[in-house]
Structures are given as structure tokens and as C-alpha cells.
Scaffold this motif. Sequence first.
Motif, PDB file in Angstrom:
ATOM      1  N   TYR A 173       0.824  -1.209   0.000  1.00 51.30           N
ATOM      2  CA  TYR A 173       0.000   0.000   0.000  1.00 51.30           C
ATOM      3  C   TYR A 173       0.863   1.266   0.000  1.00 51.30           C
ATOM      4  O   TYR A 173       0.716   2.142  -0.860  1.00 51.30           O
ATOM      5  CB  TYR A 173      -0.933  -0.003   1.212  1.00 51.30           C
ATOM      6  N   ASN A 177       1.626   3.926  -3.194  1.00 47.25           N
ATOM      7  CA  ASN A 177       1.239   5.322  -2.985  1.00 47.25           C
ATOM      8  C   ASN A 177       2.439   6.262  -3.040  1.00 47.25           C
ATOM      9  O   ASN A 177       2.377   7.346  -3.627  1.00 47.25           O
ATOM     10  CB  ASN A 177       0.530   5.472  -1.637  1.00 47.25           C
ATOM     11  N   ASN A 276      -9.341   2.802   5.175  1.00 47.74           N
ATOM     12  CA  ASN A 276      -7.934   2.492   5.406  1.00 47.74           C
ATOM     13  C   ASN A 276      -7.809   1.757   6.737  1.00 47.74           C
ATOM     14  O   ASN A 276      -8.058   2.343   7.798  1.00 47.74           O
ATOM     15  CB  ASN A 276      -7.112   3.780   5.433  1.00 47.74           C
ATOM     16  N   ASN A 278      -5.381   1.107   8.491  1.00 54.01           N
ATOM     17  CA  ASN A 278      -4.432   1.747   9.411  1.00 54.01           C
ATOM     18  C   ASN A 278      -5.110   2.762  10.327  1.00 54.01           C
ATOM     19  O   ASN A 278      -4.568   3.116  11.371  1.00 54.01           O
ATOM     20  CB  ASN A 278      -3.324   2.449   8.613  1.00 54.01           C
TER      21      ASN A 278
END
Length: 299
Positions: A173, A177, A276, A278
Motif C-alpha cells: 500500500y 502510494n 484504510n 491503518n
Amino acid sequence: MKKIISITLAVLFAALLWYFFLKPQDYRVSFEAKAIPGTIYETVKAWNQSFDSILPITYDSQEHFTQMVMANDSVHTYEWSILPVNDSVSKVVVNIKDADHSFHNKLQVPFSDTDFEKGSRKRLLDFNDMLLNHLESFKVKVEGQSELFSSYCACVTLKTTPEKKAKGMMAYYNFLNTILMENQVELNGPPFVEVLDWDLKNNSLSFNFCNPIIRSEKLPNHPDIVYKRIFPKKALKAIYNGNYITSDRAWYTLMDHATRQGIAVDPKPVEVFFNNPNMGGNELKWRTEVYLPLKDSDE
């Protein structure tokens, strides 16, 4: 009279021969579960990881598979048969055998509640508790026929087990990004997974993990990144709420729905992630759109 006695003894002998030497299981446990076969199969796979000595599951189909269970110093064979009752309930039948003590078990089972029976019931009660807890951790809603979105995208290709799909996504990820941001590539939507091959028998999964982007001249040339376009295509759509680790429960739900409706589908789901992980939060509020492409009429 002698003929009747002879026939009776022959039938009795045949029955005993079948019971002790031909009957495939020593003990059988059956129960109903409010889950489709695919969800039960995946939960058995997770449950299998809880045993100290992990032996592989032999897969015939999501409705029939065989598990080897360590029970003290013995290895027991659990043959699972899952029979759909309706679109949300399945009947589960587990035939259990201890090959090293099969004759002894069959001799004792009809006359007493043996440790073999008690241990088997206890393990499957533990499994049922695990299944019930799992069913509370996610939701799937089939929305019916829709259309797969169109987008240009940057992707990394991964191969793993279905259970490690989310771990693979998280590993790449930030990588994907960061490279796109450093090269001022404009994102054009939430990340998604495009399944390339879903091999249930070998428990393997290959997929593209992608970010939709605006195509430009600034696209970085990196050996691990491929660029492609997703084209619109008719598909079945579902909304999945829950941890991304178990989002394949929506795949099974869509496959089950397609089978019941007689719809020909391509078993290569596409998932679009709107949260997300996270950031944490209530996993039941995480939203994933899941698309299962329809087969073309000429396929």
C-alpha cells in the motif's frame, strides 16, 4: 426354520462385517449452521491453524473436504459434508475416524459414551463457537446485477494464499502510494483488488492490487508496477462490511447466489476498498464493494 436361522445369521454376519470393517466412520456428528458452505469451509481452515501439528486439508469442494486433526497422540480424520438447506442455512455432517483404534472405537461406541466421542463432540462444539463468533464479525449484502467500473490504474501483482491477501495489500500500500505521489501522479479513486486466479484446491490466490489514476506523461517506470485499464463489464455486486482479511466471504456469497439463480459468472472477483485499515475503527463499518463478473454469452 433352519433356512430362516441361516438367513438371519448371514444377514447378521454381513451387518457386523460392514460395521467393523467397511463402515467409513467411527462416529458421526451433525448440526445446522446459519452460514453458506464457503464460509464454513474457510472457518474450518482457520480452525485448523489452532492445532499444534498442522496438517493440510484435502479439498474436493467447499461442500466436501477432509481434515486431519491431532488428538493427543492420535491423528483423527474428519470428513466434512456441508449440505445447503437454503440461502443462509447449511447442514453440517462430520464423519470422524481414528484409523489406529477404529475397531476398538466401534466396539465401544454403541455401549458407552467414550473419551473418543466426548473429545470429538468437544472439538466440534469449540468449532461451532468459533463459527458463531466469526459470523458476528462481518456482513454481506447482495445487491444484484450491476456493472464493473472503468478506470486506468497502476498495479502490483501478488501471489499468496487467500488468508494472506490483506497482508500482501498492506505490504504494498505505502510502496505504491509513495511512488505515485513522488511522481505527482493524480489518484482517481479508492484502491482495489482484481483477482487473476482463485485456486481453491491448492489454496492459492494471484491478484493485482491497484490504485486508479489519471493517465499522464509522468507515470514512473518501475519493474514492480504495471499499468492497465479496467473496462466496464456486467457483474454481480455485493457490499461487504468487515475486516479485509475475510472479504472472500462475499466472494462465496456471490458464487452461491449465482448458482441459485442460474447465472454464469467468472470466478475472478474485484474488490473496491473504501476504508484504510491503518485508521482502525469498527471493522463492521469498513465498506468494500465486491463485483463478480458475468460470463459473456459466447464464453
